[in-house]
Enzyme design. Sequence first.
Site, PDB file in Angstrom:
ATOM      1  CB  SER A 329      -0.957  -0.050   1.237  1.00 35.04           C
ATOM      2  OG  SER A 329      -2.088   0.605   0.949  1.00 35.04           O
ATOM      3  CE  LYS A 354      -5.059  -1.899   0.853  1.00 36.91           C
ATOM      4  NZ  LYS A 354      -5.133  -0.528   0.873  1.00 36.91           N
ATOM      5  CD  GLN A 358      -8.732   0.019   1.064  1.00 37.21           C
ATOM      6  OE1 GLN A 358      -7.749   0.446   1.401  1.00 37.21           O
ATOM      7  NE2 GLN A 358      -8.944  -0.629  -0.063  1.00 37.21           N
TER       8      GLN A 358
END
Lengths: 499, 499
Positions: A329, A354, A358
Amino acid sequence: MNLKPRYVALLMALAVLLGAAGSYIGIEYFAGGVQEESQSDQYADKNAENFGSLSEEEQKEFLKDMSGNADLKKVEQAYNVIQENYVEEVDKKNLVEGAIQGMLDTLEDPYSVYMDKETMEQFNQSIESTFQGIGAEVSMVNDKVTIVAPIKGSPAEKAGLKPNDQILKVDGESVEGLDLYEAVLEIRGEKGTEVTLEIDRPGVSDPLNINITRDDIPLETVYTDTKTIDGKKAGIIEITSFSEKTSDEFHEALKKLEDDGMEGLVIDVRGNPGGLFTDVQEILKEFIPDDQPIVQVEDRSGEKSRYFSETKEKKPYPITVLMDEGSASASEILAATMQEAGGYDLVGTKSFGKGTVQQAIPMGDGSTIKLTLYKWLTPEGNWIHEKGIQPTVKVKQPSYFYTNPVDIEDPFKYNDNHEKVKNIQQLLKGLGHDPGRTDGYYSKETEAAVEAFQKEADIPVTGEVDEETGGKLEEAIITEVRKEENDRQMQKAVEVLFQ
Amino acid sequence: MNLKPRYVALLMALAVLLGAAGSYIGIEYFAGGVQEESQSDQYADKNAENFGSLSEEEQKEFLKDMSGNADLKKVEQAYNVIQENYVEEVDKKNLVEGAIQGMLDTLEDPYSVYMDKETMEQFNQSIESTFQGIGAEVSMVNDKVTIVAPIKGSPAEKAGLKPNDQILKVDGESVEGLDLYEAVLEIRGEKGTEVTLEIDRPGVSDPLNINITRDDIPLETVYTDTKTIDGKKAGIIEITSFSEKTSDEFHEALKKLEDDGMEGLVIDVRGNPGGLFTDVQEILKEFIPDDQPIVQVEDRSGEKSRYFSETKEKKPYPITVLMDEGSASASEILAATMQEAGGYDLVGTKSFGKGTVQQAIPMGDGSTIKLTLYKWLTPEGNWIHEKGIQPTVKVKQPSYFYTNPVDIEDPFKYNDNHEKVKNIQQLLKGLGHDPGRTDGYYSKETEAAVEAFQKEADIPVTGEVDEETGGKLEEAIITEVRKEENDRQMQKAVEVLFQ
């Protein structure tokens, strides 16, 4: 940024906690979405309480809205059928939460999850204090609670938990059927208490039992070091996750290293599962000039927002980024951007993969939906989701970094044949003793290697691996793993700096 | 029985299909529940279409109903949040079905499942014709599509599928994320076409690839045979599932055997996954006198209904029931009742352990919820769910009945060490050759056993297991498995009759 202050506070607090609490990989993104959500929140209240006070026109409008969601009538019908007929009493709240989780499941996105009120409250309660637990970042992969990475220096790391370990049981209780947050609450607990995890490790057929003593999990996320190679001074900044204070700590650490005359920089994001989207941007602004985007964000409609720094020039010193399969991420944003927009080398192994952002969306009753709202793209527009980022200089750690904790009931001996022997053979190999083979068959060569190790460790020379020999083997390997000179990836990263 | 005719037709058709189509273990129960459902069905229509025509009183009533489901407002809110904000376009229908599946998931009951309209339509279409597929009963266990039992004589059985095999891929495509019915639709197909299943088998670490040529799956469920032992004539009736015509066929078969002067009866429900609740009752009425219940049914409130026969006397001949780990649901009712109320012996191994009764509840739009409504209890009131029934005479088949299909790329040879060698060793043992060990290490003894087999099979004696040797081994084992004298369980069942 249209966010109401109370949401900001909640999100910030949450983000810190989720970053540190070993339960969340992902980056939070503070724009859009929430505004719409808060309207829908009010809208729900209106329908539930005030219908009687509506005019006939408004009532008709309401019905039109309802028929817009006529599909949900089917959900209501199913709700009634289940609730009235199922063989056991049904908890209505469970049904509602199941329905929400079920909708999220259709997205096939492990990062879109529902957190109920109790889970959220417990998370909120532990925000103020130092977090206590085992210190492992976990995620739900194929319905299994899976270790993404143990936090640096945590009990989880010391006990030998590894990325991709799947947790089957906590203190003998199966975690099957629990969601991620319920499982995390089982694993967490007060400092000094012990928890036993039953682990399914890829490539190991029998489950492993690992005992871990819970501890304070440090919230520091930035660690500094220096190394000198051929008379040149390298600064090393390790970022363990991207949380609320990370970018400030990073700026400070960087300034100090620069003031001390560092001639090259290694940024180490190995095992870093990610965190705040804003934070990694702040860090990248130090390094990436304003002629290229730091990162791009793409919404559902394909529309892209590009983020830029105001920096005019690159740093005068060379930089490398260290990453591994636990870098996810926000760590991958850092790595990808440093490579594509900065031209810097990435040293280590392929990253986690990733590529989504979110947002935590409060449902108004204390529960929250964390929903994937955006893809992030590299400066050149690549989406690395489920692919990961390839290093430009590939270096694996020595193979004994990847061995398993030793688990012995009856001693292992000549002519035995199983997975646990395989692990012993890898440990022996890592310690410089040749076991002949590493496929789990305890051959004469393996016996000789065990004897050689036992002689060296000054314990009875039996050629069998009993609990004592196993313990000594493990101890010896941990000593090796902790030796600075065995961190091949770090050595390479420093070496590459000055080539 | 308050059922409307169209529901009966649907349920009957469904039950047959579900019994035979390899997708359902369970028993259907034709009472209660549906009446309530059909009201709720009408109720939903009324709300969606006719609200405008309601009186003010009725509107208020409607709103009261709504606020009774105020919890569902949260589902609606989540529905809106997801639908408007998720990073990809969201299919509303998927969300609705996900919500229903999610509610069912909270029950933690693998037998309560949702079947969407398309799945139901395809099921209905194939009712008329002979069913075509591989012929395996499957269930969802821990989110994996799992074989309960291959149907007797089906391609699935011939290809060597076994109870508890988990299906990972169909023709190279992962079935992860598919529900049971979607997965079944992937596996099914026209007669003569081939499908490749990737299987995860308990105790085998590498996935197996099994090719199966689809065929007509026979809908006969009752097979008759006779055996003579010490001059005494035993009748054997095998029931492969309990479907629409099973009890009629059973009565007919039994009458013929009795007319032919049979002196004892074996009822064989090995691998029988269950079926219609009414059907097994009809069969039991032949044997169980009216002084004890055939079966009991318990609803949510703990209220029990007992079912009795009108039979006055037990049969004049001895009876045994043959069962195994694939005997589930209605088969277990048969076994438990024959033992507890009839005093007959159960021969074989422990049964599957399914003690619940499902009902298919149409949702009005072609989709269906199959919901667990009742527990069934044995005549003495025991609930065997997740426990199974213990045989009174425990007999396992020879161990080579439980070997795996051979899967060879490079030949296996001396000093190799892996799971597939283990399987070869078990095959050799089953054929009377001693491989020395069966743990997967290819020892000198294993080599000698392979050479002996090769000599016997008249193929080149190499001591290595290549594709030819593997094929011959498999062939030889299948020949053994098919030999009547190797069915130890059946032999025991007949033997016990006349003791």
